[in-house]
Design a protein around this motif. Structure first.
Motif, PDB file in Angstrom:
ATOM      1  N   HIS A  94      38.595  28.105  36.029  1.00 46.38           N
ATOM      2  CA  HIS A  94      40.125  28.397  36.750  1.00 46.38           C
ATOM      3  C   HIS A  94      40.148  30.070  36.565  1.00 46.38           C
ATOM      4  O   HIS A  94      40.465  30.385  35.429  1.00 46.38           O
ATOM      5  CB  HIS A  94      41.072  27.875  36.145  1.00 46.38           C
ATOM      6  CG  HIS A  94      40.839  26.416  36.310  1.00 46.38           C
ATOM      7  ND1 HIS A  94      40.572  25.640  37.603  1.00 46.38           N
ATOM      8  CD2 HIS A  94      41.043  25.272  35.392  1.00 46.38           C
ATOM      9  CE1 HIS A  94      40.441  24.459  37.267  1.00 46.38           C
ATOM     10  NE2 HIS A  94      40.562  24.322  36.096  1.00 46.38           N
ATOM     11  N   ASP A  95      40.290  30.759  37.635  1.00 44.02           N
ATOM     12  CA  ASP A  95      40.430  32.319  37.627  1.00 44.02           C
ATOM     13  C   ASP A  95      41.892  32.318  37.932  1.00 44.02           C
ATOM     14  O   ASP A  95      42.301  31.767  38.876  1.00 44.02           O
ATOM     15  CB  ASP A  95      39.790  33.007  38.745  1.00 44.02           C
ATOM     16  CG  ASP A  95      38.262  33.133  38.399  1.00 44.02           C
ATOM     17  OD1 ASP A  95      37.858  32.605  37.194  1.00 44.02           O
ATOM     18  OD2 ASP A  95      37.243  33.518  39.285  1.00 44.02           O
ATOM     19  N   VAL A  96      42.870  32.898  36.998  1.00 39.35           N
ATOM     20  CA  VAL A  96      44.257  32.813  36.995  1.00 39.35           C
ATOM     21  C   VAL A  96      44.824  33.756  37.916  1.00 39.35           C
ATOM     22  O   VAL A  96      45.721  33.444  38.605  1.00 39.35           O
ATOM     23  CB  VAL A  96      44.826  32.974  35.557  1.00 39.35           C
ATOM     24  CG1 VAL A  96      46.138  33.059  35.738  1.00 39.35           C
ATOM     25  CG2 VAL A  96      44.260  31.978  34.684  1.00 39.35           C
ATOM     26  N   ASP A  97      43.693  34.751  38.369  1.00 39.11           N
ATOM     27  CA  ASP A  97      44.542  35.745  39.444  1.00 39.11           C
ATOM     28  C   ASP A  97      45.969  35.859  39.162  1.00 39.11           C
ATOM     29  O   ASP A  97      46.301  36.781  38.095  1.00 39.11           O
ATOM     30  CB  ASP A  97      44.153  35.078  40.993  1.00 39.11           C
ATOM     31  CG  ASP A  97      42.675  35.174  41.049  1.00 39.11           C
ATOM     32  OD1 ASP A  97      41.961  35.886  40.003  1.00 39.11           O
ATOM     33  OD2 ASP A  97      42.230  35.429  42.207  1.00 39.11           O
ATOM     34  N   ASP A  98      46.859  35.818  40.230  1.00 42.01           N
ATOM     35  CA  ASP A  98      48.142  36.277  40.045  1.00 42.01           C
ATOM     36  C   ASP A  98      49.268  35.649  39.612  1.00 42.01           C
ATOM     37  O   ASP A  98      50.293  35.982  39.409  1.00 42.01           O
ATOM     38  CB  ASP A  98      48.735  36.852  41.580  1.00 42.01           C
ATOM     39  CG  ASP A  98      47.367  37.624  42.189  1.00 42.01           C
ATOM     40  OD1 ASP A  98      47.259  38.461  41.499  1.00 42.01           O
ATOM     41  OD2 ASP A  98      47.390  37.345  43.549  1.00 42.01           O
ATOM     42  N   ILE A 159      38.390  36.167  29.837  1.00 41.62           N
ATOM     43  CA  ILE A 159      38.852  37.530  30.630  1.00 41.62           C
ATOM     44  C   ILE A 159      38.412  37.420  32.028  1.00 41.62           C
ATOM     45  O   ILE A 159      37.032  37.264  32.233  1.00 41.62           O
ATOM     46  CB  ILE A 159      38.337  38.426  29.694  1.00 41.62           C
ATOM     47  CG1 ILE A 159      39.045  38.776  28.258  1.00 41.62           C
ATOM     48  CG2 ILE A 159      38.722  40.010  30.568  1.00 41.62           C
ATOM     49  CD1 ILE A 159      40.463  39.082  28.364  1.00 41.62           C
ATOM     50  N   HIS A 160      39.323  37.525  33.014  1.00 40.81           N
ATOM     51  CA  HIS A 160      39.376  37.742  34.353  1.00 40.81           C
ATOM     52  C   HIS A 160      38.764  39.212  34.456  1.00 40.81           C
ATOM     53  O   HIS A 160      39.739  39.982  34.505  1.00 40.81           O
ATOM     54  CB  HIS A 160      39.807  37.028  35.125  1.00 40.81           C
ATOM     55  CG  HIS A 160      39.330  36.983  36.601  1.00 40.81           C
ATOM     56  ND1 HIS A 160      38.249  36.575  36.844  1.00 40.81           N
ATOM     57  CD2 HIS A 160      40.132  36.620  37.770  1.00 40.81           C
ATOM     58  CE1 HIS A 160      38.184  36.263  38.204  1.00 40.81           C
ATOM     59  NE2 HIS A 160      39.228  36.306  38.616  1.00 40.81           N
ATOM     60  N   ASN A 161      37.485  39.654  34.567  1.00 42.59           N
ATOM     61  CA  ASN A 161      37.299  41.096  34.520  1.00 42.59           C
ATOM     62  C   ASN A 161      37.473  41.790  36.083  1.00 42.59           C
ATOM     63  O   ASN A 161      37.135  41.471  36.982  1.00 42.59           O
ATOM     64  CB  ASN A 161      35.711  41.099  34.416  1.00 42.59           C
ATOM     65  CG  ASN A 161      35.002  42.467  34.893  1.00 42.59           C
ATOM     66  OD1 ASN A 161      35.621  43.513  34.997  1.00 42.59           O
ATOM     67  ND2 ASN A 161      33.674  42.306  35.073  1.00 42.59           N
ATOM     68  N   TYR A 197      33.902  37.536  36.703  1.00 44.25           N
ATOM     69  CA  TYR A 197      34.348  39.003  37.632  1.00 44.25           C
ATOM     70  C   TYR A 197      35.393  38.486  38.702  1.00 44.25           C
ATOM     71  O   TYR A 197      35.153  37.608  39.370  1.00 44.25           O
ATOM     72  CB  TYR A 197      33.285  39.944  37.789  1.00 44.25           C
ATOM     73  CG  TYR A 197      32.599  39.356  38.616  1.00 44.25           C
ATOM     74  CD1 TYR A 197      32.556  39.690  40.071  1.00 44.25           C
ATOM     75  CD2 TYR A 197      31.232  38.741  38.385  1.00 44.25           C
ATOM     76  CE1 TYR A 197      31.936  39.362  41.089  1.00 44.25           C
ATOM     77  CE2 TYR A 197      30.264  38.449  39.407  1.00 44.25           C
ATOM     78  CZ  TYR A 197      30.715  38.683  40.786  1.00 44.25           C
ATOM     79  OH  TYR A 197      29.556  38.332  41.724  1.00 44.25           O
ATOM     80  N   HIS A 198      36.451  39.394  38.887  1.00 48.09           N
ATOM     81  CA  HIS A 198      37.395  39.146  39.742  1.00 48.09           C
ATOM     82  C   HIS A 198      37.008  39.840  40.994  1.00 48.09           C
ATOM     83  O   HIS A 198      36.643  40.992  41.172  1.00 48.09           O
ATOM     84  CB  HIS A 198      38.740  39.827  39.149  1.00 48.09           C
ATOM     85  CG  HIS A 198      39.838  39.772  40.168  1.00 48.09           C
ATOM     86  ND1 HIS A 198      40.436  38.583  40.834  1.00 48.09           N
ATOM     87  CD2 HIS A 198      40.912  40.665  40.678  1.00 48.09           C
ATOM     88  CE1 HIS A 198      41.410  39.008  41.723  1.00 48.09           C
ATOM     89  NE2 HIS A 198      41.524  40.092  41.468  1.00 48.09           N
ATOM     90  N   GLY A 199      37.388  39.303  42.152  1.00 48.62           N
ATOM     91  CA  GLY A 199      37.186  39.696  43.410  1.00 48.62           C
ATOM     92  C   GLY A 199      38.607  40.377  44.080  1.00 48.62           C
ATOM     93  O   GLY A 199      39.018  39.769  44.717  1.00 48.62           O
ATOM     94  N   SER A 200      38.584  41.832  43.578  1.00 48.09           N
ATOM     95  CA  SER A 200      39.891  42.486  43.943  1.00 48.09           C
ATOM     96  C   SER A 200      39.865  42.711  45.286  1.00 48.09           C
ATOM     97  O   SER A 200      38.759  43.066  45.955  1.00 48.09           O
ATOM     98  CB  SER A 200      39.980  43.768  42.991  1.00 48.09           C
ATOM     99  OG  SER A 200      40.958  44.312  43.556  1.00 48.09           O
ATOM    100  N   LEU A 287      38.447  26.561  40.891  1.00 45.17           N
ATOM    101  CA  LEU A 287      39.668  26.431  41.381  1.00 45.17           C
ATOM    102  C   LEU A 287      40.650  27.509  41.117  1.00 45.17           C
ATOM    103  O   LEU A 287      40.706  27.672  39.726  1.00 45.17           O
ATOM    104  CB  LEU A 287      40.190  25.131  41.113  1.00 45.17           C
ATOM    105  CG  LEU A 287      39.180  23.670  41.335  1.00 45.17           C
ATOM    106  CD1 LEU A 287      39.916  22.725  41.033  1.00 45.17           C
ATOM    107  CD2 LEU A 287      38.978  23.690  42.933  1.00 45.17           C
ATOM    108  N   HIS A 288      41.280  28.063  41.808  1.00 40.10           N
ATOM    109  CA  HIS A 288      42.357  29.005  41.535  1.00 40.10           C
ATOM    110  C   HIS A 288      43.795  28.406  41.603  1.00 40.10           C
ATOM    111  O   HIS A 288      44.312  27.622  42.690  1.00 40.10           O
ATOM    112  CB  HIS A 288      42.348  30.000  42.626  1.00 40.10           C
ATOM    113  CG  HIS A 288      41.258  31.054  42.739  1.00 40.10           C
ATOM    114  ND1 HIS A 288      39.901  30.758  43.235  1.00 40.10           N
ATOM    115  CD2 HIS A 288      41.012  32.258  42.177  1.00 40.10           C
ATOM    116  CE1 HIS A 288      39.277  31.708  43.112  1.00 40.10           C
ATOM    117  NE2 HIS A 288      39.618  32.641  42.325  1.00 40.10           N
ATOM    118  N   PRO A 289      44.564  28.128  40.195  1.00 36.57           N
ATOM    119  CA  PRO A 289      45.562  27.336  40.212  1.00 36.57           C
ATOM    120  C   PRO A 289      46.580  27.896  41.276  1.00 36.57           C
ATOM    121  O   PRO A 289      47.187  27.102  41.787  1.00 36.57           O
ATOM    122  CB  PRO A 289      45.968  27.339  38.820  1.00 36.57           C
ATOM    123  CG  PRO A 289      44.754  27.819  38.086  1.00 36.57           C
ATOM    124  CD  PRO A 289      43.909  28.497  39.236  1.00 36.57           C
TER     125      PRO A 289
END
Ligand SMILES: [Zn+2]
Length: 296
Positions: A94-98, A159-161, A197-200, A287-289
């Motif tokens: 789970h990438d927590v993102d925002d 860590i989500h880089n 790693y994060h897709g900003s 999955l992105h919560p």
């Protein structure tokens, strides 16, 4: 006559059964709110506005994979060293993102089904901190959210880089920043051994990937053009920060992600019959919560 009546009754009854798609999930009053601290509480209510991305659908999936003998669910930190001849190995990433609150609500639900998953906290998200003057100031409340996910619900934190973005957009030295943040998080007993790693949105504007930060990816890009500036990006090794893995560098047989779109629709678990995956295979599901929380 009697049989005709019985047939009608049976017909009506079966009709009723087929309409009843899923059992409603009853939340005891105590679960309607998740307490992070005395002053921070999260409303754990169920938003059913989306027919697919909602907690009832999520729980049906979690209930299925956790109750079936076909699956062995491990956090991502154990993925590499887990093999099974008679089960499908699954890791939930789970990438927590925002949205950290959406992550807590997800973590609660997985815990309810005895599932240990992995949550990657985005160090450039508003809940984590913000830039004040020339420095990035951390929101120290983040620790309570992470402790709830890790200690109360038993999950892995990583860590989500977004480190190339940090250097490029925030003009903050990324290696030094990462060292400091890891020292803070680990010093507060958050056990971090992995990163993803994060897709900003900036990645597509300035044509880079946050994976460039890691030497292990082997990308030779040294410079990124931002307007009239050309910036030399910082790079380093996973081992310099005691990371044991990068999520995208693990070897899996199947990778599913709700970042992808299939025929114009965001990928979701209903698109795959996981029971048909053969024992011995290894699967990562990202999955992105926040997609399950009403923000898509
Ligand atoms: Zn991300």
């Amino acid at each position: 006559m009697f049989y005709r009546k019985l047939f009608i009754i049976l017909f009506v009854f079966l009709g009723f059964l087929s309409c009843k798609k899923q059992d409603p999930i009853i939340y005891p009053e105590i679960d309607r709110s998740i307490n992070i601290t005395d002053s921070i509480k999260i409303d754990n209510g169920v938003d059913m506005k989306n027919p697919i991305f909602n907690y009832v659908d999520l729980e049906n999936f979690l209930s299925h994979i956790s109750s079936s003998d076909h699956f062995l669910i491990v956090p991502l930190k154990d993925f590499k060293n887990t093999a099974s001849k008679d089960k499908v190995v699954i890791s939930l990433r789970h990438d927590v993102d925002d949205n950290i609150k959406a992550a807590v609500k997800f973590a609660y639900r997985e815990h309810k089904y005895g599932i240990t998953a992995s949550y990657y906290v985005l160090h450039t998200a508003k809940y984590y901190g913000q830039k004040v003057g020339a420095v990035f100031v951390r929101n120290d409340k983040i620790i309570y959210y992470l402790k709830t996910i890790q200690d109360v619900f038993g999950h892995e934190i990583g860590i989500h880089n977004d480190l190339v973005t940090l250097q490029l957009m925030y003009e903050i030295p990324s290696r030094e920043y990462l060292k400091e943040e890891l020292a803070y998080l680990r010093g507060n007993d958050i056990n971090i051994v992995g990163t993803t790693y994060h897709g900003s949105p900036y990645c597509s504007i300035y044509h880079y990937s946050n994976s460039y930060f890691w030497k292990e990816f082997g990308d030779t890009t040294q410079y990124i053009k931002k307007g009239f500036k050309t910036i030399k990006i910082e790079k380093d090794s996973l081992t310099s920060y005691n990371f044991l893995y990068e999520g995208a560098m693990l070897n899996q047989d199947y990778f599913f992600s709700d970042s992808y779109f299939v025929n114009g629709k965001r990928w979701n678990m209903n698109m795959v019959n996981f029971d048909t995956i053969k024992p011995g295979k290894k699967v990562i599901i990202l999955l992105h919560p926040q997609h399950w929380n009403g923000d898509y």
